[in-house]
Scaffold this motif. Structure first.
Motif, PDB file in Angstrom:
ATOM      1  N   ASN B 190       4.116   1.988  -4.816  1.00  0.00           N
ATOM      2  CA  ASN B 190       3.401   3.247  -4.550  1.00  0.00           C
ATOM      3  C   ASN B 190       2.944   3.375  -3.103  1.00  0.00           C
ATOM      4  OD1 ASN B 190       3.759   3.641  -7.261  1.00  0.00           O
ATOM      5  ND2 ASN B 190       1.698   4.416  -7.629  1.00  0.00           N
ATOM      6  N   LYS B 199       5.269   7.949  -8.262  1.00  0.00           N
ATOM      7  CA  LYS B 199       4.080   7.102  -8.305  1.00  0.00           C
ATOM      8  C   LYS B 199       3.201   7.339  -9.533  1.00  0.00           C
ATOM      9  CE  LYS B 199       0.686   8.942  -5.317  1.00  0.00           C
ATOM     10  NZ  LYS B 199       0.029   8.690  -4.028  1.00  0.00           N
ATOM     11  N   GLU B 243      -4.751   4.648  -8.414  1.00  0.00           N
ATOM     12  CA  GLU B 243      -3.520   5.372  -8.721  1.00  0.00           C
ATOM     13  C   GLU B 243      -3.547   5.873 -10.161  1.00  0.00           C
ATOM     14  OE1 GLU B 243      -2.388   5.643  -5.339  1.00  0.00           O
ATOM     15  OE2 GLU B 243      -0.459   5.716  -6.372  1.00  0.00           O
TER      16      GLU B 243
END
Lengths: 220, 250, 638
Positions: B190, B199, B243
């Motif tokens: 990512n 991602k 993330e």
């Protein structure tokens, strides 16, 4: 599909933890009014109560947050026990070096806090504000009186401070842990760890000062 | 200069994942301190074979700390007491004469035991299958310099990409969590511009599979970082958490 | 039979392009009907399996490791070459081609090597797109360095773990196809035989290493990407599991083995320190960029390295090869180190080591720069030896590292058996007699990503899908029985000597008689001795346990049994090749300065051996090498 994931659960615990930290912080602020004497302290308590039903909303919210925090923690802990693969995992269990005491007792400190909070609510929040326990020198001092009377007892004080220390331990891992879990600025890790430790220390000192103060004040 | 030492080994012996195992004790005599831990096990196995006893099964291959095959918990510590070192690169000079060593396999629900010290780590592969890649087909790639990658991002990605997939993080984690393994792969891919299009799905799918395999949750004890032979930082876990948070909010 | 290399006609630079155009294709909707077996998941295996699956074929991927990510390509440290010419220092496809041909001592095919250089650039593009974190400059563009034997900076690297990063790239590409159910993985599964039906490769027999179950898999094509045979020396830089079994058993089923005597000895390994040693660890030769190799001028000098003054040191590579200095090709560096030790200039406890000194580079560039470049290598050295390479010079010694020889393949990477493709280190094709640094990764990925997918289509377009029924042919059952019988035999010997003891004995023999320097007498001795060891092996080997279990001793026993057969071919080839070239150095054939003396008039051919039977000499098939574009020159690195 993803709402049940490990990270989601942990982020819920982290977020509710953050809200609880705010609560603890304001709670300490309120408690410190005790240093201003019975008048100010009681009027603060009175003002809080005078909003009446409106107080129900934050209280209910707080209660829900507390329950969510505990429920999700329980879910995580149960999964972790399963994932570990066996109760006694290694015949020689040894930390590799990074584990802190605060981290390893998190569920236990949490449990202890839970038990104490229930006791605490019954003891102070639901107490009769003008009952026998509020009497000092023959007249009712309201909540101030209850607090004063409770903290006169050194055994009670020790139990209370013991609890506060557990709360501190819980916080000193909790604060930095919530930053890590929410994925906030990984580079600040060491700074956050420091803030976390100092915050916990501040809470311990702040809360513990009250019983000590009262105890000293009550000495003839 | 090397010297000889004598050791007592308590080694976990287990026929397969269905039968229970137990410790057996062996005397390892005249062990040269220049030997690696696995060479010491080879030596003990030669001795056992000559005595007609079943040699100890343990996974190993490259013996230079990069393939990620080897690993055992030595005296409670994955890959033994030396930081940043795989078992095959741990040399016997780090142990004392007369010492007792307890040698156990990785233990975690997601790593069932194959035999003795060998565990099944295919759960890691399945986590990778869930999204640990960039979906570029052979031939689709643009010229390598078409997308410059800032050195800092490339270096960070490389830090994460060093993971050898040995599983020490899971073995060390009090919760049997694979967050360092998954976090480092999410971080590696990512962080790079090439990995950006996927991602969100990458982190969601890999985490989902990680949970499905029965790995535990991270409680931020950071034991994984201490046990990792490549010393991969837990900041990659934080990165994955971020993330994940960003990906799960539509 | 004559060997047809199927090299396309036309100009060297147009061969691959026109060949690709002339190749037959398989219609996308028909591709699913073809099944391809890929054995091995290293750079070549994983990249080809992924690429073939992307094209739409059904792929079955096998590896003996517990995960496809652990193949030994992972251990390559230094880097991967490509003719990108990013540093603008005069590199080109042609130069990379020429360097590779020259480095291989003019014993490889021009057409193959040119193709390799041509696709090298695509590899870098592909890997970057896959997320391989190559080293970059502050600009965000890729960094390059110069690597053993090259005068241009054409090597791309990811710290000291380039092999790992490239392999993870290929592994991830493979996982991507596993996710789509285009590839079916078989980890912990070892190929034990090739099934050939009517002269065509149709499948393999494997053993599940956990359960011991013997199974057959059929396919329309079998790809062997099973690496080299360096472990025949017992001590090598290969992983413990590396073996010759897949290629050897294919050889016994009819595939020709080419140039087995071309074995590369890597000059910069951590020296041997005891009998119990299980492997030798390589230190990337990129260290030679910043390190100076020296020995004391005085014989048997026991002083500590830092106590020896400059004028009493012999920087022998710089002295003998002023133009290339410490960067001479691997075989030259290795042989010179051996020569110094043979003449008692060696250092360390055993006297079998030379110094590699970073001191001057540290003084010049600073410790941090050296640490950035080689940090993990130097840490590894410190871990193994217990010495600090920033303070004292490192000790190095050559070790068996890579094998240029392998199964014979044509330009399409197909062996003489139709349907059997061999890629990566397992084939013989691109490196000639010696491989240049950072070229193994290049070849593995070139074969897997950019060559095999095209040539495979050309082959499959000409055959009908075999279908599932073929598995019921008796050839499969027969092969299974053979494999089972061999395992039963190994278990029934119940002797007194362990597998490792036999392997060590064989390795020791080969290292001494067929290692860095060979001669007729030694090779004949080895050829006498090997059958004797083999006979003893089958009478006295001790393999405990049973077949229906996870039995690592049994796995090793099968592999060592194959090494005991293969090593004879290795020595036979070395004896037959009466010249010195690259990794094959015959003491009888050297220049007055002690350099390898090639005999182009007699030996400018590929020696492809056909298996007859054990104890009987193999039959030699020659593929003449034609050099149209390059001028055959004696290598000169002075």
């Amino acid at each position: 599909m993803f709402s049940n994931s490990s990270i989601f659960k942990k982020q819920v615990v982290a977020f509710t933890g953050l809200l609880l930290i705010f609560f603890i912080f304001t709670h300490l602020g309120g408690n410190l009014f005790i240093y201003a004497g019975p008048g100010v302290f009681n009027s603060y308590a009175h003002k809080l109560h005078s909003v009446g039903p409106l107080l129900l909303l934050p209280r209910t919210l707080l209660f829900i947050i507390f329950v969510i925090h505990i429920t999700f923690t329980c879910l995580v802990v149960i999964e972790n026990i399963k994932a570990r693969g066996g109760h006694k995992r290694y015949s020689m269990q040894k930390s590799v070096g990074n584990r802190s005491m605060a981290e390893s007792i998190m569920p236990y400190s949490g449990l202890y806090i839970f038990v104490f909070v229930i006791f605490h609510i019954i003891d102070f929040a639901f107490a009769n504000q003008h009952g026998v326990r509020s009497f000092l020198h023959g007249r009712s001092y309201g909540l101030y009186g209850i607090v004063f009377n409770s903290f006169k007892d050194p055994v009670y004080d020790l139990l209370y401070i013991f609890f506060i220390c557990f709360l501190g331990l819980h916080l000193c891992h909790g604060v930095q842990s919530l930053v890590q879990t929410s994925g906030f600025r990984p580079k600040w890790a060491s700074v956050i760890k420091m803030i976390s430790d100092y915050f916990a220390l501040l809470m311990i000192l702040g809360f513990s000062s009250i019983p000590i103060y009262v105890y000293i004040l009550s000495r003839p | 200069m090397s010297k000889k030492i004598n050791l007592t080994l308590k080694v976990w012996r287990q026929k397969n994942c269905k039968t229970p195992g137990a410790f057996e004790t062996y005397q390892a005599r005249e062990i040269d301190t220049a030997m690696s831990f696995l060479e010491m096990l080879d030596f003990v196995n030669e001795m056992l074979t000559h005595e007609g006893r079943d040699p100890i099964t343990f996974d190993h291959d490259c013996r230079e700390g990069i393939c990620g095959s080897c690993g055992a918990v030595v005296n409670g510590q994955p890959h033994g007491p030396l930081r940043g070192t795989t078992l095959c690169q741990l040399h016997m000079r780090h142990f004392k004469d007369g010492q007792t060593l307890v040698v156990e396999p990785w233990r975690a629900k997601a790593f069932p035991i194959n035999k003795d010290l060998s565990v099944e780590r295919s759960s890691f592969d399945r986590v990778m299958v869930a999204g640990g890649f960039i979906s570029v087909k052979t031939g689709q790639a643009p010229e390598a310099h078409a997308i410059p990658v800032p050195k800092e991002a490339a270096d960070n990605a490389m830090d994460a990409a060093q993971c050898i997939g040995c599983g020490a993080c899971v073995a060390a984690c009090p919760n049997g969590s694979a967050m360092l393994f998954v976090g480092s792969k999410v971080s590696h891919l990512n962080l790079l511009a090439q990995g950006a299009p996927e991602k969100k799905t990458r982190v969601l799918h890999m985490v989902h599979q990680m949970d499905h395999e029965g790995f535990g949750n991270c409680s931020n004890s950071y034991e994984c970082e201490a046990a990792c032979p490549k010393q991969i930082s837990v900041s990659h876990i934080a990165f994955m958490n971020k993330e994940y948070r960003q990906a799960s909010i539509p | 039979m004559t060997l047809d290399s199927k090299i396309p006609s036309g100009l060297l630079q147009d061969k691959w392009t026109s060949h690709k155009f002339n190749n037959k294709l398989v219609n996308p909707s028909n591709r699913r009907k073809y099944k391809i077996i890929v054995v091995g998941t290293g750079l070549a295996g994983a990249s080809s399996a992924a690429s073939l699956a992307e094209m739409g074929y059904q792929v079955e991927s096998f590896c003996f490791q517990d995960s496809a990510r652990r193949a030994h390509s992972i251990a390559a440290q230094g880097g991967i070459n490509a003719a990108k010419n990013y540093p603008n220092d005069g590199d080109s496809v042609r130069r990379l081609f020429y360097d590779t041909i020259k480095g291989g001592d003019f014993r490889s095919r021009e057409a193959n090597v040119y193709r390799l250089a041509e696709v090298s650039n695509n590899i870098i593009d592909q890997c970057v797109a896959q997320g391989v974190p190559f080293a970059r400059e502050y600009s965000g563009y890729l960094d390059n360095r110069s690597f053993g034997g090259a005068q241009v900076s054409r090597t791309f690297y990811a710290r000291g773990q380039t092999g790992q990063q490239l392999l993870l790239g290929a592994y991830q590409a493979l996982m991507k196809e596993v996710a789509k159910n285009n590839v079916f993985l078989h980890p912990r599964t070892e190929m034990l035989d090739l099934v050939v039906i009517d002269g065509i490769a149709r499948g393999i027999v494997v053993r599940n290493l956990l359960s011991g179950k013997i199974e057959s898999y059929s396919a329309d094509a079998v790809v062997l990407a099973t690496g080299g045979y360096g472990n025949v020396f017992y001590l090598s830089t290969n992983a413990k599991g590396c073996n010759v079994t897949a290629t050897w058993r294919a050889h016994k089923k009819g595939a020709f083995f080419a140039n087995p005597c071309y074995t590369q000895i890597h000059p910069t390994c951590i020296p041997l320190h005891g009998n119990y040693q299980s492997k030798l660890t390589l230190m990337s030769e990129s260290l030679r960029n910043d390190g100076r190799v020296w020995v004391p001028k005085k014989i048997k000098d026991t002083r500590l390295p830092n106590e020896i003054p400059l004028q009493e040191r012999d920087y022998f590579l710089e002295r003998k090869y002023p133009a290339f200095g410490n960067l001479v090709p691997r075989d030259i560096a290795s042989r010179n180190a051996k020569e110094q030790c043979d003449t008692h200039h060696g250092v360390g406890d055993t006297g079998m080591a030379v110094y590699l000194d970073l001191k001057e580079s540290i003084a010049q560039l600073g410790k941090q720069v050296i640490k950035d470049r080689y940090g993990n290598l130097l840490d590894m050295y410190a871990k193994i030896t217990g010495e600090d390479p920033y303070q004292t010079p490192m000790m190095i010694y050559p070790a068996a590292h890579y094998t240029m020889g392998g199964l014979w393949v044509d330009y399409n990477l197909m062996s003489n058996l139709p349907g059997l493709f061999v890629i990566g280190e397992a084939n013989f094709s691109d490196h000639g007699a010696n491989r240049l640094g950072a070229s193994a990764l290049m070849q593995g990925l070139a074969d897997g990503y950019f060559v095999l997918p095209y040539t495979m289509a050309n082959y499959l377009a000409g055959v009908k899908p075999a279908g599932e029924e073929i598995i019921h042919r008796s050839e499969f059952k027969d092969a299974e029985i053979q494999v089972s019988d061999k395992i039963k035999r190994l278990l029934s010997v119940k002797g007194k000597t362990t597998v490792d003891e036999f392997h060590r004995e064989l390795g020791h023999l080969l290292w001494n008689k067929c290692g860095m320097a060979r001669n007729e007498k030694g090779l004949k001795e080895a050829l006498n001795k090997i059958p004797e060891i083999r006979e003893r092996f089958w009478k006295d080997v001790c393999v405990l346990g049973s077949n229906d279990d996870f039995n690592q001793a049994l796995e090793r026993a099968g592999r060592v049994a194959d090494f005991l057969e293969f090593s004879e071919l290795l020595c036979f080839d070395a004896l037959h090749r009466q010249e010195s070239c690259g990794g094959h150095f015959r003491e009888e054939f050297q220049t007055p300065e002690g350099e390898a003396l090639r005999r182009d008039d007699l030996f400018s051919y590929v020696a492809a051996w056909q298996f007859n039977s054990l104890g009987q000499s193999p039959t030699l098939h020659k593929e003449e090498l034609k050099f149209e574009e390059t001028h055959l020159a004696q290598r000169n690195y002075k």
